[in-house]
Design an enzyme around this catalytic site. Sequence first.
Site, short mmCIF file in Angstrom:
data_model
loop_
_atom_site.label_atom_id
_atom_site.label_comp_id
_atom_site.label_asym_id
_atom_site.label_seq_id
_atom_site.Cartn_x
_atom_site.Cartn_y
_atom_site.Cartn_z
N SER A 291 0.80 -1.22 0.00
CA SER A 291 0.00 0.00 0.00
C SER A 291 0.84 1.27 0.00
O SER A 291 0.32 2.35 -0.30
CB SER A 291 -0.95 0.01 1.21
OG SER A 291 -0.21 -0.01 2.42
N GLY B 162 5.33 2.94 0.14
CA GLY B 162 6.76 2.71 0.24
C GLY B 162 7.33 1.74 -0.77
O GLY B 162 6.97 1.74 -1.95
N SER C 26 15.07 -7.78 2.69
CA SER C 26 15.84 -7.78 3.93
C SER C 26 16.29 -6.35 4.20
O SER C 26 15.52 -5.41 4.04
CB SER C 26 17.02 -8.75 3.81
OG SER C 26 17.77 -8.79 5.00
N TYR D 167 14.71 -5.42 15.33
CA TYR D 167 14.52 -5.37 13.87
C TYR D 167 15.70 -6.04 13.17
O TYR D 167 15.51 -6.86 12.26
CB TYR D 167 14.40 -3.92 13.42
CG TYR D 167 14.25 -3.75 11.93
CD1 TYR D 167 13.03 -3.96 11.29
CD2 TYR D 167 15.34 -3.38 11.14
CE1 TYR D 167 12.90 -3.81 9.92
CE2 TYR D 167 15.21 -3.21 9.77
CZ TYR D 167 13.99 -3.43 9.17
OH TYR D 167 13.87 -3.28 7.81
N SER E 17 15.51 -9.76 13.44
CA SER E 17 14.54 -10.37 12.53
C SER E 17 15.09 -10.45 11.12
O SER E 17 14.83 -11.43 10.39
CB SER E 17 13.22 -9.57 12.54
OG SER E 17 13.34 -8.32 11.88
N LYS E 18 15.88 -9.46 10.70
CA LYS E 18 16.46 -9.48 9.36
C LYS E 18 17.64 -10.46 9.27
O LYS E 18 17.84 -11.11 8.23
CB LYS E 18 16.89 -8.07 8.93
CG LYS E 18 15.72 -7.10 8.76
CD LYS E 18 14.71 -7.61 7.73
CE LYS E 18 13.61 -6.60 7.46
NZ LYS E 18 12.62 -7.09 6.47
#
Length: 271
Positions: free
Chosen positions: A15, A17, A132, A146, A149-150
């Site tokens: 939606s 970016g 990523s 963050y 998680s990457k």
Amino acid sequence: MSTSQPKTAIVTGASSGIGLATARALSDAGYRVFGTSRRATSLPGGAVTMLTCDITDEASVAALVERVRDETGRIDLLVNNAGFGISGGAEESSVAQAKDLFDVNLFGVIRTTRAVLPAMRAAGSGRIVNISSVLGLMPAPYMALYAASKHALEGYSESLDHEVRGQGIRIVLVEPAYTRTAFDQNQVAPDAKLDLYAQARADAERTLRTVMATADAPEVVARIVVAAATATAPRRRYTAGKVARQVSLLRRFAPAGLFDKSLRKQMGLAG
């Protein structure tokens, strides 16, 4: 199956970016594109079909994939883009908040990937591009969850690529650096703030806002996604943008102590 039928792509988090730019770039490249968002939305022009999907809900993901297959008979490409960040010291987030982040950034990818693999395997071909970050290959003070998680996404993607390559399916990573999106504005605040981190947290957020002013446009990342999606023999990793390439090279070749010192200086960290 008619060879003239356009390839079908699903882009999560489309939606705005990077997701929006990617969906439009894939449409321009000839794909029939289905974008997803958690809330109902539409995009002008009609080039991208927007569908609601909560990637933290396995039934929602299954319904998405079933609808796309019913409409097109195929799924050629999945771009896992949806995600969010938490700004603050790692200690300032509860385990519950950390789980929420991983549920989107990692387990959401796992859900959508597992849902499309049978269709790709049946077709004998397919491509999954996981968005990523350079923070998947370097430390990220005050964005540790963050980054974690990457890092996990990178390990999952590279390992899975070896497992499914013999089935005609490839898993590819795209690693942007700072990108001009609403990412910094949409970051979640930690749910267990500690006073001792207040100043450092504020400094880190200010640094992020500053670099965002000169960050790459999301179209830069979208062009790399299209290249990764359409390459006959794709690389496992694609950096997106000049800064991402520089960071990747430094992380790979600079002495660990020098990289550590440079990172701390840039972040204004003592010691």
